[in-house]
Each structure stands twice: as structure tokens, then as C-alpha cells.
Design an enzyme around this catalytic site. Structure first.
Site, PDB file in Angstrom:
ATOM      1  N   TRP A 217       0.871  -1.068  -0.064  1.00  0.00           N
ATOM      2  CA  TRP A 217       0.207  -0.003   0.020  1.00  0.00           C
ATOM      3  C   TRP A 217       0.855   1.265  -0.203  1.00  0.00           C
ATOM      4  O   TRP A 217       1.885   1.400   0.524  1.00  0.00           O
ATOM      5  CB  TRP A 217      -1.010  -0.045   1.455  1.00  0.00           C
ATOM      6  CG  TRP A 217      -1.505   1.163   1.432  1.00  0.00           C
ATOM      7  CD1 TRP A 217      -1.018   2.411   2.207  1.00  0.00           C
ATOM      8  CD2 TRP A 217      -2.862   1.775   1.219  1.00  0.00           C
ATOM      9  NE1 TRP A 217      -2.295   3.477   2.051  1.00  0.00           N
ATOM     10  CE2 TRP A 217      -3.154   2.952   1.552  1.00  0.00           C
ATOM     11  CE3 TRP A 217      -3.939   1.025   0.412  1.00  0.00           C
ATOM     12  CZ2 TRP A 217      -4.382   3.650   1.357  1.00  0.00           C
ATOM     13  CZ3 TRP A 217      -5.120   1.379   0.031  1.00  0.00           C
ATOM     14  CH2 TRP A 217      -5.191   2.730   0.477  1.00  0.00           C
TER      15      TRP A 217
ATOM     16  N   ASP B 249      -0.348   9.022   0.619  1.00  0.00           N
ATOM     17  CA  ASP B 249       0.348  10.809   0.585  1.00  0.00           C
ATOM     18  C   ASP B 249       2.033  10.498   0.336  1.00  0.00           C
ATOM     19  O   ASP B 249       2.618   9.913   1.028  1.00  0.00           O
ATOM     20  CB  ASP B 249      -0.022  11.346   1.711  1.00  0.00           C
ATOM     21  CG  ASP B 249      -1.337  11.491   2.106  1.00  0.00           C
ATOM     22  OD1 ASP B 249      -2.276  11.013   1.605  1.00  0.00           O
ATOM     23  OD2 ASP B 249      -1.788  11.903   3.231  1.00  0.00           O
TER      24      ASP B 249
ATOM     25  N   PHE C 123       2.942   9.141  10.212  1.00  0.00           N
ATOM     26  CA  PHE C 123       2.035   9.851   9.233  1.00  0.00           C
ATOM     27  C   PHE C 123       2.589  10.956   8.528  1.00  0.00           C
ATOM     28  O   PHE C 123       4.106  11.023   8.483  1.00  0.00           O
ATOM     29  CB  PHE C 123       0.597  10.415  10.039  1.00  0.00           C
ATOM     30  CG  PHE C 123      -0.388   9.497  10.258  1.00  0.00           C
ATOM     31  CD1 PHE C 123      -0.148   8.206  10.095  1.00  0.00           C
ATOM     32  CD2 PHE C 123      -1.592  10.082  10.851  1.00  0.00           C
ATOM     33  CE1 PHE C 123      -1.297   7.157  10.555  1.00  0.00           C
ATOM     34  CE2 PHE C 123      -2.665   9.153  10.973  1.00  0.00           C
ATOM     35  CZ  PHE C 123      -2.523   7.843  10.971  1.00  0.00           C
TER      36      PHE C 123
ATOM     37  N   ARG D 272      -1.875  17.491  12.545  1.00  0.00           N
ATOM     38  CA  ARG D 272      -0.852  16.610  11.654  1.00  0.00           C
ATOM     39  C   ARG D 272      -0.415  17.220  10.157  1.00  0.00           C
ATOM     40  O   ARG D 272      -0.737  18.491  10.053  1.00  0.00           O
ATOM     41  CB  ARG D 272      -1.736  15.333  11.297  1.00  0.00           C
ATOM     42  CG  ARG D 272      -2.842  15.623  10.429  1.00  0.00           C
ATOM     43  CD  ARG D 272      -3.594  14.142   9.814  1.00  0.00           C
ATOM     44  NE  ARG D 272      -4.891  14.384   9.286  1.00  0.00           N
ATOM     45  CZ  ARG D 272      -6.000  14.613  10.051  1.00  0.00           C
ATOM     46  NH1 ARG D 272      -6.011  14.530  11.360  1.00  0.00           N
ATOM     47  NH2 ARG D 272      -7.021  14.887   9.210  1.00  0.00           N
ATOM     48  N   ASP D 273       0.497  16.583   9.504  1.00  0.00           N
ATOM     49  CA  ASP D 273       0.922  16.750   8.254  1.00  0.00           C
ATOM     50  C   ASP D 273       1.795  17.911   8.199  1.00  0.00           C
ATOM     51  O   ASP D 273       1.647  18.923   7.519  1.00  0.00           O
ATOM     52  CB  ASP D 273      -0.205  16.960   7.247  1.00  0.00           C
ATOM     53  CG  ASP D 273      -1.215  15.893   7.146  1.00  0.00           C
ATOM     54  OD1 ASP D 273      -0.865  14.609   7.887  1.00  0.00           O
ATOM     55  OD2 ASP D 273      -2.365  16.019   6.922  1.00  0.00           O
TER      56      ASP D 273
ATOM     57  N   GLU E 280      -6.175  18.793   5.456  1.00  0.00           N
ATOM     58  CA  GLU E 280      -5.171  17.977   5.549  1.00  0.00           C
ATOM     59  C   GLU E 280      -3.853  18.666   4.546  1.00  0.00           C
ATOM     60  O   GLU E 280      -4.064  19.353   3.661  1.00  0.00           O
ATOM     61  CB  GLU E 280      -5.261  16.368   5.070  1.00  0.00           C
ATOM     62  CG  GLU E 280      -6.232  15.792   5.751  1.00  0.00           C
ATOM     63  CD  GLU E 280      -6.337  14.288   5.198  1.00  0.00           C
ATOM     64  OE1 GLU E 280      -6.129  13.609   6.390  1.00  0.00           O
ATOM     65  OE2 GLU E 280      -6.869  14.052   4.323  1.00  0.00           O
TER      66      GLU E 280
ATOM     67  N   TRP F  95      -9.851   8.872  -1.466  1.00  0.00           N
ATOM     68  CA  TRP F  95     -10.347   7.920  -0.465  1.00  0.00           C
ATOM     69  C   TRP F  95     -11.795   7.454  -0.525  1.00  0.00           C
ATOM     70  O   TRP F  95     -11.947   6.398   0.245  1.00  0.00           O
ATOM     71  CB  TRP F  95     -10.458   8.607   0.875  1.00  0.00           C
ATOM     72  CG  TRP F  95      -9.087   9.005   1.376  1.00  0.00           C
ATOM     73  CD1 TRP F  95      -8.443  10.449   1.736  1.00  0.00           C
ATOM     74  CD2 TRP F  95      -8.155   7.944   2.034  1.00  0.00           C
ATOM     75  NE1 TRP F  95      -7.200   9.854   2.016  1.00  0.00           N
ATOM     76  CE2 TRP F  95      -7.077   8.666   2.421  1.00  0.00           C
ATOM     77  CE3 TRP F  95      -8.461   6.620   2.115  1.00  0.00           C
ATOM     78  CZ2 TRP F  95      -6.037   7.917   2.991  1.00  0.00           C
ATOM     79  CZ3 TRP F  95      -7.373   5.760   2.852  1.00  0.00           C
ATOM     80  CH2 TRP F  95      -6.125   6.554   3.142  1.00  0.00           C
TER      81      TRP F  95
END
Length: 501
Positions: A61, A64, A120, A181-182, A236, A319
Site C-alpha cells: 500500500w 500521501d 503519518f 498533523r501533516d 489535510e 479515499w
């Protein structure tokens, strides 16, 4: 010289964060029944749907893109990766390198989960001045540790391949925000400090933080908008870019949203405005503005340390159906890398994107197209000059009769792509078929020139200057190699050599 064509065809018609719900992927039982797949044979990169000019890992898999940085003659591409299977989980940073952005070499996994959680998304910078103390020119990665909470952590590398996690992680702790995040980091020369953009998920906001040394961070400000259409999905993967527009400096904030894209599911919007080193303020424009009007370009961010270029790559999936696309032993690919520029259209700024010029390294000679047979047996680039003064339709198809149709709608000023049962395999997900993927021409005059990049499982459509882009997955039995239409087209084609050979 481009030949004029006139063809005819019949048209047929673990925490409480909402992020933890994001994948919503089907549960797949691995072969050994213990969550880890048995050893797969090494891929020959020749499977039915394996892209020939887009990056994919040999197996497992991918989602991003992360940590993209240019250093010592190599473009580093890190990405969300599951080392243990072909479904979302066990998030780590996969790694690939390239000398030209086109031909990629998969490297060993760079970062794997630890006591703070999964690894992540995030970014990486080249610390030329040794602000962090790990050595001049060290690559420093900032990423989200996703465990009970989402927190920001740091790792560094002196060779670009082997990373050491900072002993005092996390560098930004969090015990309250469900979505945090990110991190995307860049050096702000005026204030002589690092700036980080952080996504706040379902709060529909981007926070900005600063640091002198990549270790100690101070919160600066938050950006959000009251435009409802911009807030239909979690925010995001931000990126803040200093660009030139009409001889002046402007800043562009890229934000991925899921769901809430231009059609359905995932998408990437952007805001144009000003940044003073502390706060981003958006200009009054008609938001949302979309980086790509297709279904399958998400979470894209740019490479750092590439001087005056803005090179973006995205995750070529959505998604809505990411966990179901019918590929094995890998799942998901990256888009072709694109160069961004801020251009004027209708008196307003528009973020345009074109495939990087390095595509020439695998491109053959242009050939005029004089019949519906394109004469290609692999990936290719098709250049079409389309009349946009009258309605029309043109189609790419294969020997099996599968086709993807594109309609010119003069009344709406839009190009409409039809992804239906005629396109190829769609049964793997009830929401994969989209009969009306619309994008504005963003073109003046009577003609629109399109650059269409066709691979075994994707069709990427660009206007020649990048003012409009559509990226869409397709799963036909074989690559589309015929062109037909009920409108006048000027066309030429060139083959693209497979990057795995």
C-alpha cells in the site's frame, strides 16, 4: 505539422478523531490470516494495471507523498507506506529516489512506527546552516506521530538514506486536539526562522508555527475561511509557497480536503494571499479554487531545496475507493510530477500546473496522427487542438471496445469526462463510475490545446499552459490506443518509454 482529423462515433451515454474514520476501507484478510501478507515475488512491473511512467512501489500500500527534498543530486520521495500488506495500516515512510523526477529507484523503508504511534505525513528540509545541530546539510524530517494523540516528531539523516529519530520526540506535543498533523516546513529568510504549516482536520484550519532550530516550536497563528464550500471535508496536507504574480510577490496556501473535492471524495484546493512571517491572509477571490478538477489527485505537496521551482507530486487515488482499486501486489501510484506557476486568467491569479520538462528524458519523437490508430503500445502523450466554439465529443479507446469519453460543452465552458462502465473495470467500488467529471476550459479564444498523458491505469489531461488539469484513474483491459471524435481535432502523439525498463 499536425494533421486534421475528423472521425465519427456513436455516443452512449483508536482515538475519537474523525481522522480515524478516514480510510473506511474494506477489511481484507491477508493470506496468513495474521495481518501480514506472505512474501510476494519481486514485481516485474508488468502487471495488468501497473503504471509504466508513474511511480509505484514494487508491492504493498502507498498513499500521501511525504518529505520530498532535493539533496546531493537526488530527488527524494518519501510516502505513506504499509510494509506489511496491500491495505492501509502500519503507516511508515516508504522511500524512492530519482536523478530526474521521472525514473525512480525504490529504497528501503525510511521510518517505521514506534512507541509514539504510526508515522503519518510530514516534510523534510535540507538544513544547510546546521540550525538543528545535526550537521550542515543534514536532511531533517518533521512528521506526525499518530498514537493516542497526533504529535509532531523529528528525525534526521546525514546521507539521505538512514534516519535517526530525535531522542526528545515529540517536538510539538499534543494531548487535546483530535486532528493535528501533516507538518510542512520551509525557511523564512526575512525572519530567519523555520515556518511550519499544520493541518487541523475537521476544524477546517491551518496553524502556523515557527522555530529557530527545528526542535523548539512556537505557535504563531491560524488560518480558516467562512466559505462553506471550502469546509465540506477535513483539511489535510498543507503547503505554503512564495510565488511571483504579475511582477509582485504572492503566497499560495495549498490544502487537501476529504471529502469535499471538486467532484466527489478527495480534492485539493488553494488560497492566494499574503504571508508576513506570522500570519497568512487570503485575497478576496471566488473560493474554492481547485488545483485539479479530476477525481484522483490528492495530498500533493512540493519538493524543498529546488531553488525557484515549485514541483508538486500527488497521490493518484481518492479515499472514496482507495482500498478497493483492483491492483496487486501494489496499491496506488503517484501522479506525474508537475511544475506550478501563478498565472493570470480573467484578471485573477490562477495556480497552473504542467508536467515537468524532465518528461523529455523518456519521450520519443512527435508523430502526426492521421487515423484513429495511434500506433502506440505503451504509455504516451497525446496533444490535441480542440475547437471550443461548438459542442463535440472525442474518445480514447482500445481493441476491447472500452473507452473514455470527453465532451466539449460550449454553453457551460467546460470539458466533461465520462468514467462509466464503458471505461473499463468499475465493479470493485459502487462509487468509482462518475459520468460527469467537469472542469472549466480556463482558455480564451476558439481553440483549446490539451496535453493528455495516458498510462495503463490513468489519464491525465492538461491544457497546454496548465490552466486546467484533470487526473483520473481508469482500469481498461489494455491501454487506450485509438482516438475518435465527432468534432475537428488536430492531433499528434509521442511514446513515453517505461521507467522500469
Amino acid at each position: 505539422m499536425i494533421t486534421v482529423l475528423l472521425f465519427t462515433m456513436t455516443v452512449t451515454s483508536c482515538s475519537d478523531s474523525k481522522f480515524d474514520e478516514q480510510p473506511l476501507l474494506p477489511i481484507v484478510e491477508e493470506e496468513n490470516g495474521e495481518g501480514e501478507s506472505e512474501e510476494e515475488p519481486v514485481s516485474g512491473y508488468d502487471e495488468q494495471y501497473r503504471p509504466q511512467v508513474h511511480y509505484t512501489p514494487a508491492k504493498n500500500w502507498l498513499n500521501d507523498p511525504n518529505g520530498m527534498v532535493y539533496a546531493n543530486g537526488l530527488y527524494h520521495l518519501f510516502y505513506q507506506y504499509n510494509p506489511q500488506g496491500n491495505v492501509w495500516g502500519n503507516m511508515s515512510w516508504g522511500h524512492a529516489t530519482s536523478e530526474d523526477l521521472i525514473k525512480w529507484q525504490e529504497q528501503p523503508v525510511a521510518l517505521t512506527r514506534d512507541g509514539l504511534g504510526d508515522i503519518f505525513s510530514g516534510s523534510a528540509v535540507c538544513d544547510k546552516d546546521n540550525t538543528a545541530g545535526f550537521g550542515a546539510g543534514a536532511i531533517v524530517a518533521l512528521y506526525t506521530s499518530s498514537g493516542q494523540y497526533q504529535q509532531q516528531s523529528l528525525a534526521y539523516s546525514t546521507d539521505g538514506m538512514n534516519f535517526i529519530k530525535y531522542a526528545q520526540n515529540p517536538v510539538i506535543a499534543n494531548t487535546s486536539e483530535p486532528d493535528f498533523r501533516d507538518p510542512k516546513v520551509f525557511w523564512h529568510k526575512e525572519s530567519r526562522r523555520w515556518i511550519m504549516a499544520l493541518a487541523m482536520g475537521w476544524k477546517y484550519a491551518i496553524e502556523f508555527w515557527s522555530s529557530p532550530d527545528l526542535k523548539n516550536w512556537t505557535r504563531l497563528s491560524s488560518f480558516s475561511t467562512e466559505t462553506i464550500a471550502c469546509n465540506r471535508g477535513q483539511w489535510e496536507c498543507p503547503d505554503l509557497l512564495r510565488m511571483e504574480y504579475d511582477g509582485k510577490e504572492k503566497w499560495v496556501l495549498i490544502v487537501s480536503v476529504n471529502p469535499g473535492g471538486p467532484v466527489a471524495g478527495s480534492g485539493t484546493q488553494y488560497f492566494v494571499g499574503d504571508f508576513d512571517g506570522t500570519q497568512f491572509v487570503a485575497d478576496a477571490l471566488d473560493y474554492p479554487l481547485w488545483l485539479d478538477y479530476g477525481m484522483d489527485n490528492y495530498a500533493g505537496v512540493t519538493w524543498s531545496n529546488v531553488d525557484d521551482r515549485f514541483i508538486l507530486i500527488g497521490w493518484m487515488n481518492n479515499w472514496n475507493y482507495a482500498g478497493a482499486v483492483p491492483t496487486s501486489p501494489w496499491r496506488s501510484a503517484m501522479t506525474l510530477p508537475r511544475e506550478l506557476k501563478l498565472m493570470e486568467f480573467d484578471g485573477k491569479p490562477l495556480l497552473a500546473s504542467t508536467v515537468v520538462h524532465e518528461i523529455e528524458t523518456i519521450a520519443g519523437e512527435w508523430r502526426d496522427v492521421s487515423s484513429e490508430i495511434l500506433g502506440v503500445d505503451g504509455a504516451y502523450q497525446l496533444r490535441l487542438e480542440v475547437d471550443i466554439t461548438q459542442d463535440g465529443v472525442f474518445s480514447l479507446s482500445n481493441e476491447s471496445g472500452e473507452s473514455i469519453e470527453m465532451l466539449v460543452s460550449v454553453a457551460t465552458g467546460k470539458l466533461v469526462t465520462r468514467r462509466t462502465g464503458r471505461t473499463g473495470q468499475i465493479s470493485f467500488a459502487s462509487n468509482f463510475a462518475i459520468p460527469s467529471i467537469k472542469s472549466p476550459f480556463n482558455t480564451k479564444g476558439d481553440k483549446m490545446v490539451l496535453d493528455i498523458f495516458v498510462d495503463k491505469s490513468s489519464v491525465e489531461i492538461f491544457t497546454e499552459n496548465g490552466s486546467m488539469v484533470q487526473t483520473n484513474l481508469v482500469f481498461p483491459r489494455s491501454i487506450y490506443n485509438r482516438l475518435t471524435g465527432n468534432t475537428k481535432l488536430k492531433a499528434k502523439v509521442r511514446s513515453l518509454s517505461g521507467i522500469w525498463k
